[in-house]
Design an enzyme around this catalytic site. Structure first.
Site, mmCIF file in Angstrom:
data_model
loop_
_atom_site.group_PDB
_atom_site.id
_atom_site.type_symbol
_atom_site.label_atom_id
_atom_site.label_comp_id
_atom_site.label_asym_id
_atom_site.label_seq_id
_atom_site.Cartn_x
_atom_site.Cartn_y
_atom_site.Cartn_z
ATOM 1 C CD1 TRP A 96 -2.524 1.712 0.347
ATOM 2 C CD2 TRP A 96 -1.974 1.819 2.645
ATOM 3 N NE1 TRP A 96 -3.181 2.763 0.927
ATOM 4 C CE2 TRP A 96 -2.809 2.902 2.407
ATOM 5 C CE3 TRP A 96 -1.508 1.926 3.874
ATOM 6 C CZ2 TRP A 96 -3.258 4.047 3.316
ATOM 7 C CZ3 TRP A 96 -1.879 2.757 4.777
ATOM 8 C CH2 TRP A 96 -2.835 3.656 4.495
ATOM 9 C CG ASP B 44 -2.222 -2.380 7.455
ATOM 10 O OD1 ASP B 44 -3.256 -2.466 7.924
ATOM 11 O OD2 ASP B 44 -1.716 -1.585 6.620
ATOM 12 C CE LYS C 69 -10.450 0.336 3.054
ATOM 13 N NZ LYS C 69 -9.408 0.195 2.297
#
Ligand code: PGU
Length: 406
Positions: free
Chosen positions: A135, A216, A252
């Site tokens: 990311w 993460d 999300k």
């Protein structure tokens, strides 16, 4: 008038991910599609607020005993406990032994940043290894926190799969004690995750070298549709009794993007260390933003502590994950139907929100220019932004990009 004291400031480039939305918003074409940012959309292309979230919010609004006082520096206590249970498992020995400290942070990004600042101040090794690719915000977060970023091999473009040997070789060569950033599931941007067997080998290697895992977890439940299955990698590293960090995001999996709800947990060897670590996390947080916002964390806590609402959430979460999986199949089928040259099976093999298409920068800019399809320049598309209605348009664009550009 004198020149501005800021006249020398040079314009910064747009963010590689969020800037895609900026460009999309400027496009007046009726056929435009935004597949840049990882944000869930319905079949109708609309953002989704989960029913269970609406219900929790209604309950909060109706409860007149609720006030708007500051939370503590570490956030909402219930939220923290429930978040730790969600990622480590309800029966996690680490939680029972009180050796986990969890602090509410500003979504996944804030959790990573607070964890990184803590490590920069209190951990002896300042090098963090992050996957290549990862990311785009990871290197910036860690560098600004004072860590030094290095990459480990992760993705092999030739196989469009995991470069497992490269990963093992790079972690073997890392200095003992180095921090290693691991995507808990649904690796962004590649959609490629290690198998359980490979995770076990990674775990053994990291523990044997004393490498510190920093997970993460931005997509728990979004990859497989199952919250426990998507936390398995993290739980393997906690089950061995070793230490680790985990950054959680509810952006999300609960659709709470703009509420900025997340948590940082640090699993320690014993409860005494954990409580000292927590006292220092407060020293990181207090001068940064004092204490976190109350609303989003209250929504999460309301849902997680009520069996029925929790179950309702898992059903809605599974529906989102399933819709993404069905988009993969539909896009793959559409490419097959067009006879687009190349092997596109990675579209159905990859996991989570994104497909790492393998399209290059020129092909991406061709698709944006000619077809008004917006995606990141690395060829990543957010499958959650697609719908049955837009799949044919995307497939046409990809077919044209592959067959017309070099
Ligand atoms: N970690 C990973 C691996 C992510 O993909 C994201 C979000 C985050 C952390 C941070 O999410 P929070 O919103 O702070 O909880 N990545 C998405 C969203 C857009 C962005 O870049 O922030 C993406 O499209 O990659």
């Amino acid at each position: 008038m004198a020149d501005s004291v800021f006249a020398h400031v040079v314009r910064a480039p747009e963010d590689p991910i969020l800037g895609v939305t900026v460009a999309y918003n400027k496009d007046s074409s009726p056929v435009k599609v935004n597949l840049g940012v990882g944000a869930y959309r319905t079949e109708e292309g609309k953002p989704l607020v989960l029913n269970v979230v609406r219900r929790a919010e209604q309950m909060l609004v109706n409860d007149t005993s609720r006030v708007k006082e500051y939370l503590s520096i570490t956030g909402l206590a219930d939220f923290n406990k429930l978040s730790a249970k969600l990622i480590f498992g309800a029966d996690s020995p680490a939680i029972k032994e009180n050796r986990v400290t969890t602090v509410q942070c500003l979504s996944g990004t804030g959790s990573l940043r607070v964890g990184a600042e803590f490590l920069a101040r209190h951990y002896h090794e300042h090098t963090i290894y992050i996957p290549q690719p990862t990311w785009g915000n990871h290197p910036k977060i860690f560098t600004l926190a004072g860590l030094s970023v290095k990459y480990y091999r992760y993705y092999d473009p030739a196989t469009r799969g995991l470069d497992f040997q490269g990963l093992l070789d790079d972690l073997t060569a890392a200095p003992s004690g180095a921090i290693v950033l691991l995507h808990a599931c649904a690796h962004n941007p590649t959609g490629v995750d290690p198998t359980i067997d490979q995770w076990e080998k990674i775990r053994k290697l990291m523990r044997s070298k004393g490498l510190l895992p920093f997970f993460d977890s931005a997509y728990q439940g979004f990859a497989s549709g199952n919250l426990d299955a998507d936390a398995q990698s993290v739980r393997m590293f906690v089950a061995d009794g070793g230490e680790c960090l985990a950054a959680q995001s509810y952006a999300k999996n609960m659709g709470l993007y703009g509420e900025r709800v997340g948590a940082l947990s640090i699993v320690c060897k014993d409860s005494n260390v954990a409580s000292k670590v927590e006292s220092q996390l407060k020293m990181v947080i207090r001068p940064m933003y004092s204490n976190p916002p109350i609303h989003g964390a209250s929504i999460v806590a309301t849902i997680l502590k009520d069996r029925q609402m929790y179950d309702e959430w898992t059903v809605e979460l599974k529906a989102m994950a399933d819709r993404i999986i069905s988009m993969r199949q539909q896009l793959y089928d559409a490419m097959q139907a067009r006879g687009t040259p190349g092997d596109w099976s990675h579209i159905i093999k990859q996991i989570g929100m994104f497909t790492f298409t393998g399209l290059n920068v020129e092909q991406v800019s061709f698709m944006t220019r000619e077809y008004h399809i917006y995606m990141t320049s690395d060829g990543r598309i957010s499958m959650a932004g697609l719908s049955s209605r837009t799949v044919p348009h995307l497939a046409d664009a990809m077919h044209a990009a592959v067959t017309r550009t070099a």
